[in-house]
Design a protein around this motif. Sequence first.
Motif, mmCIF file in Angstrom:
data_model
loop_
_atom_site.group_PDB
_atom_site.id
_atom_site.type_symbol
_atom_site.label_atom_id
_atom_site.label_comp_id
_atom_site.label_asym_id
_atom_site.label_seq_id
_atom_site.Cartn_x
_atom_site.Cartn_y
_atom_site.Cartn_z
ATOM 1 N N ALA A 33 1.781 -3.461 5.728
ATOM 2 C CA ALA A 33 2.388 -2.135 5.885
ATOM 3 C C ALA A 33 1.832 -1.366 7.074
ATOM 4 O O ALA A 33 2.337 -0.291 7.401
ATOM 5 N N GLU A 34 0.786 -1.908 7.692
ATOM 6 C CA GLU A 34 0.122 -1.228 8.808
ATOM 7 C C GLU A 34 -0.296 0.185 8.407
ATOM 8 O O GLU A 34 -0.077 1.164 9.132
ATOM 9 N N ALA A 35 -0.903 0.269 7.229
ATOM 10 C CA ALA A 35 -1.375 1.565 6.722
ATOM 11 C C ALA A 35 -2.474 2.101 7.628
ATOM 12 O O ALA A 35 -3.398 1.371 7.988
ATOM 13 N N GLY A 36 -2.376 3.382 7.958
ATOM 14 C CA GLY A 36 -3.344 3.946 8.887
ATOM 15 C C GLY A 36 -4.063 5.176 8.391
ATOM 16 O O GLY A 36 -4.859 5.765 9.120
ATOM 17 N N ASP A 37 -3.786 5.590 7.156
ATOM 18 C CA ASP A 37 -4.488 6.758 6.626
ATOM 19 C C ASP A 37 -4.737 6.574 5.132
ATOM 20 O O ASP A 37 -4.200 5.670 4.498
ATOM 21 N N MET A 38 -5.561 7.457 4.586
ATOM 22 C CA MET A 38 -5.993 7.322 3.195
ATOM 23 C C MET A 38 -4.848 7.509 2.208
ATOM 24 O O MET A 38 -4.806 6.854 1.167
ATOM 25 N N MET A 39 -3.913 8.402 2.531
ATOM 26 C CA MET A 39 -2.773 8.599 1.647
ATOM 27 C C MET A 39 -1.935 7.332 1.560
ATOM 28 O O MET A 39 -1.497 6.919 0.475
ATOM 29 N N ALA A 40 -1.714 6.679 2.697
ATOM 30 C CA ALA A 40 -0.919 5.453 2.701
ATOM 31 C C ALA A 40 -1.591 4.365 1.868
ATOM 32 O O ALA A 40 -0.934 3.684 1.069
ATOM 33 N N VAL A 41 -2.897 4.203 2.035
ATOM 34 C CA VAL A 41 -3.622 3.184 1.267
ATOM 35 C C VAL A 41 -3.561 3.502 -0.226
ATOM 36 O O VAL A 41 -3.358 2.616 -1.062
ATOM 37 N N ARG A 42 -3.726 4.767 -0.553
ATOM 38 C CA ARG A 42 -3.660 5.169 -1.961
ATOM 39 C C ARG A 42 -2.297 4.832 -2.562
ATOM 40 O O ARG A 42 -2.212 4.269 -3.667
ATOM 41 N N GLN A 43 -1.225 5.175 -1.853
ATOM 42 C CA GLN A 43 0.117 4.908 -2.368
ATOM 43 C C GLN A 43 0.369 3.411 -2.513
ATOM 44 O O GLN A 43 1.012 2.963 -3.470
ATOM 45 N N LEU A 44 -0.148 2.634 -1.581
ATOM 46 C CA LEU A 44 0.005 1.179 -1.686
ATOM 47 C C LEU A 44 -0.753 0.646 -2.902
ATOM 48 O O LEU A 44 -0.247 -0.215 -3.630
ATOM 49 N N ALA A 45 -1.957 1.158 -3.121
ATOM 50 C CA ALA A 45 -2.748 0.707 -4.275
ATOM 51 C C ALA A 45 -2.058 1.064 -5.587
ATOM 52 O O ALA A 45 -2.088 0.290 -6.553
ATOM 53 N N GLU A 46 -1.441 2.238 -5.632
ATOM 54 C CA GLU A 46 -0.772 2.683 -6.858
ATOM 55 C C GLU A 46 0.564 1.985 -7.080
ATOM 56 O O GLU A 46 1.100 2.019 -8.190
ATOM 57 N N ASN A 47 1.107 1.366 -6.036
ATOM 58 C CA ASN A 47 2.411 0.703 -6.138
ATOM 59 C C ASN A 47 2.319 -0.773 -5.770
ATOM 60 O O ASN A 47 3.276 -1.363 -5.260
ATOM 61 N N LEU A 48 1.187 -1.365 -6.070
ATOM 62 C CA LEU A 48 0.944 -2.748 -5.673
ATOM 63 C C LEU A 48 1.909 -3.720 -6.344
ATOM 64 O O LEU A 48 2.176 -4.808 -5.816
ATOM 65 N N ASP A 49 2.457 -3.310 -7.502
ATOM 66 C CA ASP A 49 3.381 -4.197 -8.210
ATOM 67 C C ASP A 49 4.719 -4.339 -7.488
ATOM 68 O O ASP A 49 5.540 -5.196 -7.855
ATOM 69 N N LEU A 50 4.951 -3.523 -6.468
ATOM 70 C CA LEU A 50 6.193 -3.638 -5.699
ATOM 71 C C LEU A 50 6.105 -4.713 -4.626
ATOM 72 O O LEU A 50 7.074 -4.940 -3.892
ATOM 73 N N PHE A 51 4.966 -5.368 -4.539
ATOM 74 C CA PHE A 51 4.763 -6.396 -3.520
ATOM 75 C C PHE A 51 4.492 -7.740 -4.184
ATOM 76 O O PHE A 51 3.840 -7.808 -5.229
ATOM 77 N N ASP A 52 5.009 -8.802 -3.570
ATOM 78 C CA ASP A 52 4.653 -10.165 -3.954
ATOM 79 C C ASP A 52 3.658 -10.691 -2.926
ATOM 80 O O ASP A 52 3.811 -10.447 -1.719
ATOM 81 N N PHE A 53 2.676 -11.421 -3.407
ATOM 82 C CA PHE A 53 1.631 -11.920 -2.508
ATOM 83 C C PHE A 53 1.220 -13.321 -2.929
ATOM 84 O O PHE A 53 0.958 -13.576 -4.106
ATOM 85 N N VAL A 54 1.195 -14.220 -1.950
ATOM 86 C CA VAL A 54 0.689 -15.571 -2.175
ATOM 87 C C VAL A 54 -0.481 -15.774 -1.214
ATOM 88 O O VAL A 54 -0.280 -15.841 0.002
ATOM 89 N N PRO A 55 -1.697 -15.831 -1.728
ATOM 90 C CA PRO A 55 -2.862 -15.915 -0.838
ATOM 91 C C PRO A 55 -2.939 -17.244 -0.098
ATOM 92 O O PRO A 55 -2.539 -18.294 -0.611
ATOM 93 N N GLY A 56 -3.435 -17.164 1.129
ATOM 94 C CA GLY A 56 -3.764 -18.366 1.889
ATOM 95 C C GLY A 56 -2.647 -18.982 2.696
ATOM 96 O O GLY A 56 -2.901 -19.786 3.596
ATOM 97 N N LEU A 57 -1.393 -18.655 2.409
ATOM 98 C CA LEU A 57 -0.276 -19.279 3.127
ATOM 99 C C LEU A 57 -0.176 -18.728 4.546
ATOM 100 O O LEU A 57 -0.318 -17.531 4.772
ATOM 101 N N GLN A 58 0.119 -19.629 5.501
ATOM 102 C CA GLN A 58 0.169 -19.213 6.899
ATOM 103 C C GLN A 58 1.418 -19.677 7.641
ATOM 104 O O GLN A 58 1.672 -19.229 8.757
ATOM 105 N N THR A 59 2.215 -20.563 7.046
ATOM 106 C CA THR A 59 3.393 -21.095 7.743
ATOM 107 C C THR A 59 4.589 -21.146 6.800
ATOM 108 O O THR A 59 4.426 -21.189 5.569
#
Length: 406
Positions: free
Chosen positions: A299-325
């Motif tokens: 998300a290219e978060a650049g301030d504390m409010m953005a990071v906070r909102q991302l942390a509170e809405n983490l379920d809106l993102f899918d993430f697979v660790p380690g994948l690069q291609t």
Amino acid sequence: MSYVIQAVLSNPRRPECDQITIPFPIPVDQYDKTVEMLQAIDLGFSVNRDCTVDEVNSRYSVLNTLVGTLVNIDQLDYLAKRLDGFCAGEVSQFQAMAHKLGLSEIKDFINLTYCCQQTTVITDFSDLEQIGKDHTMTLNGGAMPIDQYQAVNGKEAALQLINGGRGVITPYGVAYDNGMKLEPVYNGHQFPVYPYDSLFMVLEITPKRGLAEGKNPEYLYLPTAEHQIERTLLRVGITSPHDAQIRIDCNELPEKVDEALDIEYLSGDDLPALNRMCQAIEPLKKADMEKLNAVVLFAEAGDMMAVRQLAENLDLFDFVPGLQTPEEYGRHMIRESGHFDYDENLEGFYDYRRYGEQQLRQEGGQFNECGYVVYQGTMPLEELMMEDPAEKHQREQGLQMGGLAQ
């Protein structure tokens, strides 16, 4: 017993008000409510000693001498946190020395927690060998090489101690001070640094104008209660957050969160936003912390409010660790995601790269150094990271009201 100290407090200036019973340490999520309960009986507005101790309930029975004295709730809270970490031996050392010294002031009890470990307290005379070894260990600052410890003639050391005639009998054992001095580590105003709860940051707080003579820095442990921020600033003589100078003493924020924010140059005005961001991150498990790192990059978060909102809405993102291609993502989707019935006999027919590229185009996902991230929310990502309008209005109203109450 879920508390270290339970104190019944009252307002000496308002005897008609009800007493209030408070368990210490005060949990972070109960601190604001506790302060507001005190304010209901005209207490808790000040960082001075404004509460009379009417009753004490604690395994540390020596603290009953606090009854009738004036304290501040933060002093009781700090003392309880210090005592909460004591082992059985330290409990005996603290109680015996407090009795020997005749302590009754909260400041002295706090300072004793920093030096009682220098003393020897005998509660059982049946094993002279162990008594002597423990005493020798104490004289060596509580640590010795194992070979030196084993070489100690414990019985001889114990008899030398006992026959020296310097022991003082107390209800908690026979106390030998070993030359201990009650030093003013705590000056009665600013608390020495002592992390207690799980935390992300320890901040050293001083006034921009510099510390007055005899004053020490204060420390703020994030995340914390909102009233705790106010009271920490007041203890060091700061009545407006703008006048606070911040130095980071400890930083345990997730790596990519730390990199995204310019927190080396914090101001006092940043404290509420920084604290709320830490509050949003605190409940996350280790896997979610890794996900937050990836989402912050995505998300290219650049301030504390953005990071906070991302942390509170983490379920809106899918993430697979380690994948690069795309090929790795295609293989993950077909073989591991559970969306398909993978047949290893058809392995040679799967085009992982092509399928991965197709999914990337459909999902709008992104690879970064943490793995693969997709945003599944319906709100534009830029809006998701913005401050809630109602909260913004409330914050601005608070700023217009000025500084902190003394």
